[in-house]
Design a protein around this motif. Structure first.
Motif, PDB file in Angstrom:
ATOM      1  N   ASP A  68       0.840  -1.204   0.000  1.00 29.53           N
ATOM      2  CA  ASP A  68       0.000   0.000   0.000  1.00 29.53           C
ATOM      3  C   ASP A  68       0.874   1.253   0.000  1.00 29.53           C
ATOM      4  O   ASP A  68       0.575   2.238  -0.688  1.00 29.53           O
ATOM      5  CB  ASP A  68      -0.922  -0.002   1.217  1.00 29.53           C
ATOM      6  N   PHE A  69       1.946   1.221   0.788  1.00 27.72           N
ATOM      7  CA  PHE A  69       2.857   2.370   0.850  1.00 27.72           C
ATOM      8  C   PHE A  69       3.520   2.594  -0.504  1.00 27.72           C
ATOM      9  O   PHE A  69       3.583   3.730  -1.000  1.00 27.72           O
ATOM     10  CB  PHE A  69       3.907   2.117   1.925  1.00 27.72           C
ATOM     11  N   ALA A  70       4.012   1.513  -1.118  1.00 26.53           N
ATOM     12  CA  ALA A  70       4.681   1.652  -2.406  1.00 26.53           C
ATOM     13  C   ALA A  70       3.722   2.179  -3.470  1.00 26.53           C
ATOM     14  O   ALA A  70       4.102   3.014  -4.310  1.00 26.53           O
ATOM     15  CB  ALA A  70       5.266   0.305  -2.828  1.00 26.53           C
ATOM     16  N   GLN A  71       2.484   1.688  -3.460  1.00 25.41           N
ATOM     17  CA  GLN A  71       1.495   2.187  -4.415  1.00 25.41           C
ATOM     18  C   GLN A  71       1.227   3.675  -4.196  1.00 25.41           C
ATOM     19  O   GLN A  71       1.155   4.459  -5.146  1.00 25.41           O
ATOM     20  CB  GLN A  71       0.187   1.414  -4.261  1.00 25.41           C
ATOM     21  N   ALA A  72       1.069   4.062  -2.938  1.00 23.16           N
ATOM     22  CA  ALA A  72       0.769   5.459  -2.635  1.00 23.16           C
ATOM     23  C   ALA A  72       1.912   6.375  -3.041  1.00 23.16           C
ATOM     24  O   ALA A  72       1.685   7.513  -3.463  1.00 23.16           O
ATOM     25  CB  ALA A  72       0.467   5.615  -1.145  1.00 23.16           C
ATOM     26  N   MET A  73       3.158   5.883  -2.925  1.00 20.71           N
ATOM     27  CA  MET A  73       4.300   6.730  -3.246  1.00 20.71           C
ATOM     28  C   MET A  73       4.361   7.100  -4.719  1.00 20.71           C
ATOM     29  O   MET A  73       5.116   7.984  -5.111  1.00 20.71           O
ATOM     30  CB  MET A  73       5.604   6.033  -2.835  1.00 20.71           C
ATOM     31  N   GLY A  74       3.574   6.429  -5.552  1.00 20.83           N
ATOM     32  CA  GLY A  74       3.539   6.804  -6.959  1.00 20.83           C
ATOM     33  C   GLY A  74       2.706   8.029  -7.242  1.00 20.83           C
ATOM     34  O   GLY A  74       2.716   8.543  -8.362  1.00 20.83           O
ATOM     35  N   ASN A  75       1.962   8.519  -6.238  1.00 25.09           N
ATOM     36  CA  ASN A  75       1.128   9.706  -6.453  1.00 25.09           C
ATOM     37  C   ASN A  75       2.005  10.921  -6.746  1.00 25.09           C
ATOM     38  O   ASN A  75       3.125  11.045  -6.229  1.00 25.09           O
ATOM     39  CB  ASN A  75       0.271   9.969  -5.216  1.00 25.09           C
ATOM     40  N   GLY A  76       1.477  11.830  -7.546  1.00 24.73           N
ATOM     41  CA  GLY A  76       2.280  12.986  -7.949  1.00 24.73           C
ATOM     42  C   GLY A  76       2.741  13.821  -6.766  1.00 24.73           C
ATOM     43  O   GLY A  76       3.919  14.112  -6.610  1.00 24.73           O
ATOM     44  N   ARG A  77       1.798  14.218  -5.907  1.00 23.97           N
ATOM     45  CA  ARG A  77       2.156  14.989  -4.721  1.00 23.97           C
ATOM     46  C   ARG A  77       1.735  14.194  -3.504  1.00 23.97           C
ATOM     47  O   ARG A  77       0.569  13.797  -3.376  1.00 23.97           O
ATOM     48  CB  ARG A  77       1.465  16.355  -4.731  1.00 23.97           C
ATOM     49  N   ILE A  78       2.675  13.948  -2.618  1.00 25.68           N
ATOM     50  CA  ILE A  78       2.398  13.074  -1.481  1.00 25.68           C
ATOM     51  C   ILE A  78       3.062  13.640  -0.231  1.00 25.68           C
ATOM     52  O   ILE A  78       4.169  14.186  -0.283  1.00 25.68           O
ATOM     53  CB  ILE A  78       2.871  11.629  -1.746  1.00 25.68           C
ATOM     54  N   ILE A  79       2.353  13.522   0.879  1.00 20.96           N
ATOM     55  CA  ILE A  79       2.859  13.981   2.173  1.00 20.96           C
ATOM     56  C   ILE A  79       2.866  12.786   3.119  1.00 20.96           C
ATOM     57  O   ILE A  79       1.824  12.140   3.326  1.00 20.96           O
ATOM     58  CB  ILE A  79       1.988  15.107   2.746  1.00 20.96           C
TER      59      ILE A  79
END
Length: 1007
Positions: free
Chosen positions: A649-660
């Protein structure tokens, strides 16, 4: 096989829509007609993803208005049944509810706990709440067996396979599991029921068998699933093998080497916590190679490669020096990534709320993902500052929802037999009406608080409150904080009658020796309906449904004594959530998601919160029934499997353009670590970039700290009011004389403002009250002129003590302990009095006094002396019995302990009742206690060999100066003018004077 993947840096659902609309996933399906899209079937993991996919289709420029057939894996039965043609099959059994299973298994757990093996397994007998919690964990083990397609036989085999490795505890546990895992299916068969997990597996298998017939040559696409459930993996394999079937995997790392891919199928490498573990297992079950999987949207991004390298298996981290990015590539990969390092959870929530608000102000949509429900509620509360109502997908546990809170208050009130704090907590709950107007209940609650409870100690139960009310109306209640009229008393009586009726079902339960869970739920349901009839209350529908379910299981489950019911309620309500429905003002451009809901989402700004170790990922807990090794030996996935899903889930989320990314350095009251996922990222990118990422996040923590800050802190000043002379007191007690010397402000608050401190609600008896009672006992003994040397002296003293302590029947156990301890003090008292009988002519106890001073204006000193004894030499000895510590020798020598010297001057000037004027030759403190110093006299310390009367005259001279200076002149009355060093308790008016603020500024630390 038609296998595809979408990389994390590519928005999953828009990519999926593009691939459908341009035919890449349709294997040549004709798209010429107007209805072609409706012939396409797409299966997704969650309903939220299904809704978002519909929105993505609607936004596509070529969309013609007809959506494809969209379904979810293993969702609601009504969603799955369209898969299944009318095969000649038996109907599925009814699903057994989690609540039924919890209750039934609790009986098995409780019965085992009483066996010899169970008693050896538990250090102490488990409580009812612990039994229900263990039953719930046993149910999760049963679900694991269904999901991973294992059976009780696999658990049973552990006993033979691992006999030499397992300790006595685990051997006993396996014996119990053998019983429970056999008994539960038998019971299900008798009821024609099945576990939902078993039914879900059966439906998925039916879907897999039906798919070739149902879809034939029509397109069917399974997207976003990792196939972590074997039955789902079989369905995916079937779909991938269809003529126009396609499986789209989320975030498969196609750059993995064959050796790395093979390592994920080797359990000895412990690969379960890696983000690619599940996908590797799925490919292995397909019999597919990595090269058979095609990238659906081929655009590359360096961040995906960076995250894959940072989260590489431990054995691959040795290659990091060769794989590190150049500074330019690192900047490009992590552009748009920030890390918030907050001091605590409160600051984390506030910083994330500010970041979300900033994005919304820029017309960007925001997704907040966190596994921590407490943090989610904090963020939602912070967003309300800005009138942003956010939808928390997880909802609120029923136990913590307003309806659950009211239920807990009812239980506490009954279990504590209508204790003052519990009674007022219930009456002040907004849902409590008892059939009256809410405003009337609020007003009556205030009257009960101030008129009957403050400073009082009612007997237990509603009857005790009624007795207090009768005493108040009859003028027998000492010093009530508010006087009640007879009419108000009648209204309170009506309220108490309604409350008693509402609580009757629960009080009836408390009289039972053992009760089933259904009886607790039923009584709570009746009480809730009577306490707040018709009152809208979040969670009430869910609570009423829970009560109905419990009533449908009448008599089932472990029977327990009515103790610790709040914990029992928490265990029984496990898994029931209150959804945030009906929030018309909530926005659709921001949401709080759990990890599952967020897997396929691609908002403009994605926020990951609670990235702390043991939260994301959670602790690898195998549960109480099987160890990690036992789970592996039984063919079950180890607990690290959930950590692997969290890493994916973390790796997938890290693909988002802007992430905090956000974590807290303290969780609760304990230090906390950043998640291992962030630690891995820091280690790969290096200290410089890690600091840069946090510098970006510092923008939000800085704003969070400034949000409630003020530009300049102006400390409170020491208060020094200066009221008119005519409003200042013209009478003080001997104890207030010291107050005048130490803190004149307290006299201003008491006599000018006429503020009387309220006793804490439901305050337990303390040492001060015990000392008051002991004083009264000794005084009565003296009043009766008993001879300390008489044989019956001790017996009479204990009789008096029994009568005086009788007023503490509300705390019977503590009263009995105090009474037993007093027996020792009584003997010491008599020994002390016998030892000085030859010196004493007559004893006087509790002597009241009033001394009119001849000053510029009339002024009186009043008070009551503990003991004044006339000695045979014609002088007096004034004694003060202390349950606490007497004044320090230094304060006595500095004339800062005026009480006894002033009493000596009162005695000399005929100010003490029934005491003839005489000099005082001794001022004595007597410590009351059980230690070696008990009843050892402590003489008043005089300075430089001064006599007692000389000290008394000097103290009185100073007292006169203080009286004239502060009370007869227009002089300010400052607080804490002469603070008592070492004082361990706050003064009655310290909060009013804001002492903690200005003493810190002044450098004083004795407050």
């Amino acid at each position: 096989m038609n296998l595809f993947t979408i990389a994390p840096h590519t928005p999953f659902l828009p990519c999926l829509v593009d691939a459908v609309m341009d035919g890449r996933l349709l294997s040549g399906w004709d798209r010429a007609g107007p209805f072609w899209l409706s012939d396409v079937t797409i299966i997704l993991p969650t309903r939220r993803a299904q809704d978002e996919l519909a929105e993505a289709f609607a936004r596509h420029p070529a969309f013609g208005g007809l959506l494809p057939d969209m379904r979810t894996f293993g969702g609601e039965v009504k969603d799955e049944e369209p898969f299944l043609p009318p095969f000649d099959t038996e109907p599925d059994p009814k699903p057994a509810s989690a609540l039924r299973r919890r209750l039934v298994l609790s009986e098995l757990v409780a019965a085992w706990a009483k066996t010899e093996e169970g008693r050896e397994a538990f250090s102490t007998p488990p409580t009812a709440a612990e039994i229900f919690s263990m039953a719930e964990s046993l149910g999760r083990l049963i679900d694991d067996l269904h999901i991973e397609e294992r059976s009780a036989a696999d658990i049973r085999a552990l006993g033979a396979e691992m006999a030499l490795e397992l300790g006595n505890y685990w051997q006993q546990t396996l014996k119990f599991l053998d019983i429970a895992l056999e008994a539960w299916p038998v019971m299900l068969a008798r009821l024609d029921m099945a576990d939902p997990a078993a039914l879900r597996r059966r439906r998925l298998d039916r879907q897999a068998k039906a798919a070739p017939f149902l879809f034939s040559d029509r397109p069917v696409i399974a997207a976003g699933s990792t196939g972590s459930i074997p039955a789902t993996a079989r369905l995916l394999k079937t779909i991938a093998g269809l003529l126009r079937g396609a499986v789209v995997l989320p975030g498969l790392d196609r750059t993995m080497s064959p050796a790395m891919l093979a390592s994920f199928t080797d359990p000895d490498n412990n690969p379960h916590g890696h983000p690619q573990y599940g996908l590797a297992q799925l490919l292995n079950s397909f019999g597919a190679e990595l090269g058979q999987v095609r990238e659906l949207c081929a655009a590359e991004h360096p961040r995906t490669r960076l995250i894959n390298l940072a989260l590489a298996p431990t054995g691959q981290t040795a290659l990091w020096p060769e794989q590190r990015f150049s500074p330019a590539s690192l900047d490009a990969a992590l552009d748009g990534v920030s890390i918030i390092r907050a001091r605590n959870e409160d600051e984390e929530a506030r910083a994330l709320a500010l970041a979300a608000r900033d994005a919304l102000d820029s017309d960007q949509c925001v997704g907040i993902v966190t596994p921590d429900s407490n943090l989610a509620r904090r963020i939602a509360a912070e967003l309300k500052r800005f009138d942003i109502v956010v939808d928390d997908a997880a909802g609120t546990p029923l136990y913590h929802a307003p309806a659950g809170r009211l239920a807990r208050q009812l239980l506490n009130l009954v279990q504590n037999n209508c204790a003052a704090v519990d009674l007022l907590a219930l009456l002040r709950n907004r849902a409590t009406t008892l059939g009256l107007a809410r405003g009337a209940v609020v007003a009556l609650a205030d009257d009960i608080d101030l008129g009957l409870l403050r400073g009082q100690r009612p007997a237990p139960g509603i009857a005790g409150i009624r007795a207090m009310l009768a005493a108040h109306l009859g003028g027998k209640l000492k010093y009530p904080a508010r006087t009640l009229s007879p009419q108000r008393g009648e209204e309170i009586a009506v309220l108490l009658a309604r409350l008693e009726t509402a609580l009757a079902p629960l009080f009836a339960l408390m009289a039972e020796r053992a009760l089933p869970a259904s009886a607790l739920a039923g009584a709570l349901g009746q009480a809730m309906a009577a306490v707040g009839p018709g009152t809208p209350l979040p969670g009430r529908p869910e609570f009423e449904a829970w009560v109905a379910d419990m009533q449908g299981l009448n008599g089932e489950g472990h029977r327990f004594a009515p103790r610790g019911l709040e914990d029992v309620l928490a265990a029984l309500m496990t898994g029931i959530e209150v959804r945030h429905a009906g929030l018309e003002e909530r926005r659709n451009d921001i949401a709080i998601w759990g990890q599952l809901e967020a897997r396929l989402m691609s908002p403009d700004v994605l926020i990951l919160g609670a990235l702390n170790e043991d939260k994301w990922p959670a602790t690898a807990d195998p549960g109480p029934w099987l160890s990690r090794g036992m789970r592996l030996a039984a063919g079950l996935e180890p607990p690290e499997r959930q950590q692997g899903l969290a890493a994916h889930d973390f790796a997938q989320a890290m693909g988002n353009g802007r992430i905090i990314l956000a974590y807290a350095e303290r969780v609760g009251s304990s230090p906390a670590l950043a998640s291992r996922l962030i630690q891995r990222l820091d280690a790969f990118v290096g200290e410089g970039m890690a600091a840069q990422l946090r510098a970006r996040g510092d923008v939000w923590t800085g704003q969070a700290r400034r949000l409630d800050a003020v530009p300049r802190v102006v400390p409170a000043r020491r208060p020094a009011p200066n009221p008119p002379i005519g409003e200042r007191p013209r009478k003080l007690s001997v104890t207030e004389i010291e107050t005048l010397m130490r803190s004149p402000y307290d006299l201003y608050a008491k006599h000018v403002l006429r503020l009387k401190p309220l006793d804490a609600l439901g305050e337990d008896p303390d040492a001060r009250e015990r000392g008051t009672i002991i004083h009264a006992i000794f005084a009565r003994f003296v009043f009766e002129e008993r001879d300390p040397a008489a044989p019956e002296a001790l017996t009479r003293l204990m009789e008096i003590a029994t009568e005086e302590f009788a007023g503490l029947e509300a705390i019977g156990e503590r009263r009995d302990i105090w009474l037993r301890r007093f027996a020792t003090a009584a003997e010491q008292f008599l020994d002390y009095e016998r030892g000085r009988s030859g010196l004493v002519e007559k004893r006087h106890a509790e002597i009241s006094g009033r001394w009119e001073l001849k000053l510029a204006e009339p002024f009186a000193i009043t008070g009551q002396a503990d003991r004044v004894d006339l000695l045979k030499n014609g002088t007096l000895e004034i004694l003060d019995f202390k349950t606490g510590s007497p004044p320090s020798s230094a304060s006595m020598k500095a004339f800062e302990a005026p009480q006894l010297p002033v009493e000596a001057m009162m005695a000399l000037n005929a100010g003490l009742k029934n005491i003839q004027p005489a000099d005082t030759s001794a001022l004595t403190y007597i410590k009351i206690g059980l230690g070696p110093d008990a009843f050892k006299p402590s003489a008043f310390a005089t300075a430089d060999g001064m006599s007692v009367m000389a000290v008394a005259e000097e103290v009185f001279r100073r007292v006169q100066l203080h009286i004239e200076h502060f009370l007869f002149h227009q002089t300010a009355l400052p607080a804490r003018l002469l603070p008592l060093k070492g004082q361990r308790f706050a003064g009655a008016y310290d909060h009013l004077a804001r002492v903690d603020e200005w003493t810190a500024v002044d450098g004083e630390d004795e407050a």
